[in-house]
Design an enzyme around this catalytic site. Structure first.
Site, PDB file in Angstrom:
ATOM      1  N   ARG A 105       0.846  -1.191   0.000  1.00  0.00           N
ATOM      2  CA  ARG A 105       0.000   0.000   0.000  1.00  0.00           C
ATOM      3  C   ARG A 105       0.879   1.238   0.000  1.00  0.00           C
ATOM      4  O   ARG A 105       1.698   1.438   0.894  1.00  0.00           O
ATOM      5  CB  ARG A 105      -0.916  -0.018   1.231  1.00  0.00           C
ATOM      6  CG  ARG A 105      -1.927   1.122   1.246  1.00  0.00           C
ATOM      7  CD  ARG A 105      -2.945   0.916   2.337  1.00  0.00           C
ATOM      8  NE  ARG A 105      -2.355   0.948   3.677  1.00  0.00           N
ATOM      9  CZ  ARG A 105      -3.045   0.803   4.794  1.00  0.00           C
ATOM     10  NH1 ARG A 105      -4.342   0.569   4.727  1.00  0.00           N
ATOM     11  NH2 ARG A 105      -2.449   0.856   5.970  1.00  0.00           N
ATOM     12  N   THR A 109      -0.938   7.545  -1.031  1.00  0.00           N
ATOM     13  CA  THR A 109      -2.232   7.423  -1.700  1.00  0.00           C
ATOM     14  C   THR A 109      -3.100   6.317  -1.094  1.00  0.00           C
ATOM     15  O   THR A 109      -4.311   6.282  -1.331  1.00  0.00           O
ATOM     16  CB  THR A 109      -2.038   7.103  -3.187  1.00  0.00           C
ATOM     17  OG1 THR A 109      -1.445   5.791  -3.322  1.00  0.00           O
ATOM     18  CG2 THR A 109      -1.137   8.130  -3.853  1.00  0.00           C
ATOM     19  N   ASP A 201      -0.641  -3.559  12.491  1.00  0.00           N
ATOM     20  CA  ASP A 201      -0.155  -4.030  11.199  1.00  0.00           C
ATOM     21  C   ASP A 201       0.050  -5.542  11.264  1.00  0.00           C
ATOM     22  O   ASP A 201       0.953  -6.036  11.941  1.00  0.00           O
ATOM     23  CB  ASP A 201       1.165  -3.345  10.838  1.00  0.00           C
ATOM     24  CG  ASP A 201       1.606  -3.661   9.423  1.00  0.00           C
ATOM     25  OD1 ASP A 201       1.877  -4.840   9.140  1.00  0.00           O
ATOM     26  OD2 ASP A 201       1.698  -2.731   8.599  1.00  0.00           O
ATOM     27  N   ASP A 204       3.594  -6.885  10.171  1.00  0.00           N
ATOM     28  CA  ASP A 204       4.637  -6.636  11.170  1.00  0.00           C
ATOM     29  C   ASP A 204       4.504  -7.576  12.359  1.00  0.00           C
ATOM     30  O   ASP A 204       5.504  -8.071  12.883  1.00  0.00           O
ATOM     31  CB  ASP A 204       4.558  -5.190  11.662  1.00  0.00           C
ATOM     32  CG  ASP A 204       5.145  -4.187  10.649  1.00  0.00           C
ATOM     33  OD1 ASP A 204       5.886  -4.641   9.750  1.00  0.00           O
ATOM     34  OD2 ASP A 204       4.852  -2.994  10.776  1.00  0.00           O
TER      35      ASP A 204
END
Length: 210
Positions: A105, A109, A201, A204
């Site tokens: 990602r 944006t 996340d 992660d």
């Protein structure tokens, strides 16, 4: 007509989901819980696979049993976090072929950028399970399904551990034929496009990176 969204409320799934959400959960326990949830979700997502009747000889007599009727399956994780869901699913359906779609990602944006796509040669003839722990903006999911349909896939199921209304809407609008399986449907996204309350996340936390 929009495809169904299945939010799985099984007590085992919800218990393990609480482990994932806890910020104090370590990498090993987090990774194990992701796999366990994926296996439980796979059980539900494969409920409608076709079967056929066969005769089996037990130690006592002949018995009529039902087995999978040769349906070809494929599991396609969205890299990298989706890898955490694959092994548990393969344990249940070891004949499934594995593909990989690499997306990240863009931090500005929030749109998906493809960096890798490798699929089985006959993926277009298979029932495909696209797996990724999080369905946030839906951009990665939509892009992955776009790639698969470009390779001739017509039977696709999306499996995410946590989703949000924005991501579900994006997938349904772009691909109304794709059913979605979730362990939880959360409140929404924050300004950084992270799911709230979410679990942080997923990549992660699975791989121990920051």
């Amino acid at each position: 007509m929009m495809a169904k969204v299945h939010v799985l409320d099984h007590p085992l799934i919800q218990h393990k989901l609480a482990i994932l959400r806890d910020k104090t959960t370590g990498v090993k326990e987090f990774r194990e819980a992701v796999g366990e949830i994926a296996g439980l979700m796979c059980y539900e997502a494969t409920r409608n696979l076709p079967t056929e009747e066969v005769e089996i000889e037990t130690p006592l007599m002949m018995a009529k049993c039902r087995v999978l009727s040769g349906k070809k399956l494929a599991i396609v994780p969205i890299l990298r976090a989706g890898l955490g869901m694959v092994d548990a699913m393969v344990d249940l359906i070891p004949s499934a072929k594995i593909g990989h779609i690499g997306l990240y990602r863009d931090p500005d944006t929030h749109l998906p950028v493809e960096y890798y796509c490798k699929l089985p040669d006959d993926v277009g003839k298979r029932q495909v399970f696209v797996v990724d722990p999080m369905l946030a903006t839906g951009g990665s999911a939509v892009a992955a399904i776009d790639f698969l349909k470009g390779h001739g896939c017509r039977q696709i199921i999306m499996m995410n551990i946590i989703g949000c209304p924005e991501g579900v809407k994006a997938v349904q609008e772009a691909h109304p034929d794709v059913e979605i399986y979730l362990a939880a449907l959360d409140e929404g996204l924050n300004e950084h496009a992270y799911i709230l309350p979410g679990l942080g996340d997923a990549g992660d936390r699975i791989f121990g990176t920051k």
